[in-house]
Design a protein around this motif. Structure first.
Motif, mmCIF file in Angstrom:
data_model
loop_
_atom_site.group_PDB
_atom_site.id
_atom_site.type_symbol
_atom_site.label_atom_id
_atom_site.label_comp_id
_atom_site.label_asym_id
_atom_site.label_seq_id
_atom_site.Cartn_x
_atom_site.Cartn_y
_atom_site.Cartn_z
ATOM 1 N N TYR A 22 40.254 38.784 35.091
ATOM 2 C CA TYR A 22 38.989 38.270 35.605
ATOM 3 C C TYR A 22 37.823 38.519 34.648
ATOM 4 N N ARG A 23 38.056 39.256 33.578
ATOM 5 C CA ARG A 23 37.019 39.484 32.559
ATOM 6 C C ARG A 23 37.502 38.913 31.232
ATOM 7 N N ASP A 24 36.552 38.391 30.471
ATOM 8 C CA ASP A 24 36.900 37.893 29.141
ATOM 9 C C ASP A 24 36.939 39.075 28.177
ATOM 10 N N GLU A 26 34.981 40.051 25.997
ATOM 11 C CA GLU A 26 33.683 40.719 25.857
ATOM 12 C C GLU A 26 33.281 41.482 27.116
ATOM 13 N N GLY A 27 34.087 41.416 28.158
ATOM 14 C CA GLY A 27 33.802 42.156 29.385
ATOM 15 C C GLY A 27 33.044 41.359 30.434
ATOM 16 N N LYS A 28 32.756 40.084 30.179
ATOM 17 C CA LYS A 28 32.037 39.258 31.149
ATOM 18 C C LYS A 28 33.009 38.709 32.189
ATOM 19 N N MET A 29 32.521 38.603 33.430
ATOM 20 C CA MET A 29 33.341 38.039 34.509
ATOM 21 C C MET A 29 33.563 36.550 34.268
ATOM 22 N N ARG A 30 34.776 36.115 34.495
ATOM 23 C CA ARG A 30 35.110 34.693 34.387
ATOM 24 C C ARG A 30 34.937 34.028 35.750
ATOM 25 N N GLU A 51 39.393 43.059 38.828
ATOM 26 C CA GLU A 51 39.404 43.091 37.367
ATOM 27 C C GLU A 51 40.655 42.395 36.802
ATOM 28 N N GLN A 52 41.793 42.761 37.363
ATOM 29 C CA GLN A 52 43.076 42.239 36.881
ATOM 30 C C GLN A 52 44.043 42.199 38.058
#
Length: 171
Positions: A22-24, A26-30, A51-52
């Motif tokens: 759920y995060r790219d 770079e740590g941003k939420m998708r 998160e995953q």
């Protein structure tokens, strides 16, 4: 060969393990998770499903995606879900309870063997000792675990059959 084995038919045809991120990088939420199958068929169950997520997709042998099942693996529970409204839609298994959703009906089996059945109009409890309680908007009814006592309460009346006799009394 048993009757069950001789009448069994193929319902599902394949299963695939996936991991959803759920995060790219770079740590941003998708907006939607990046989903991929792990190469070695193994996956760690992340402590936070936001998160995953680790899940298995089991494909229907008929090719109907409404019959496909998702098995979500979480550290505190396993969830099975599908989009079929004609049969079970969801099963949740945690440390002490198995819950099943079938249409507007919910059934919960607790660690002690007691069962709760809920629909839009009533709740029924089957206790571990076999006693039964049914509650609706208009009536409460109970039967003892050994079946020797019955009780019913309505807004207008109370009735009971016990070892000591029969009672029916207006309220």
């Amino acid at each position: 060969m048993t009757d069950i084995a001789s009448t069994a038919r193929r319902i599902w045809k394949s299963a695939q393990l996936y991991i959803g991120f759920y995060r790219d990088p770079e740590g941003k939420m998708r907006k939607a998770p990046h989903v991929w199958p792990p190469r070695n068929g193994k996956a760690t169950i992340h402590p936070d499903a936001r998160e995953q997520e680790t899940f298995v997709v089991v494909k229907s042998a008929e090719g109907d995606t409404d019959q496909d099942i998702q098995i979500k693996l979480r550290p505190d529970m396993i969830v099975l879900r599908r989009d079929d409204r004609t049969a079970w839609e969801g099963v949740k298994i945690d440390r002490s309870t198995v819950s099943v959703k079938v249409g507007d009906l919910s059934i919960r089996i607790n660690h002690d063997g007691s069962i709760t059945r809920e629909d839009g109009d009533s709740t029924t409890w089957v206790e571990a000792d076999g006693s039964v309680l049914k509650k609706t908007e208009f009536v409460e009814a109970a039967m003892s675990g050994d079946g020797t006592e019955l009780k019913r309460r309505t807004p207008d009346n109370v009735a009971a059959i016990t070892r000591g006799g029969v009672l029916s009394k207006d309220r």
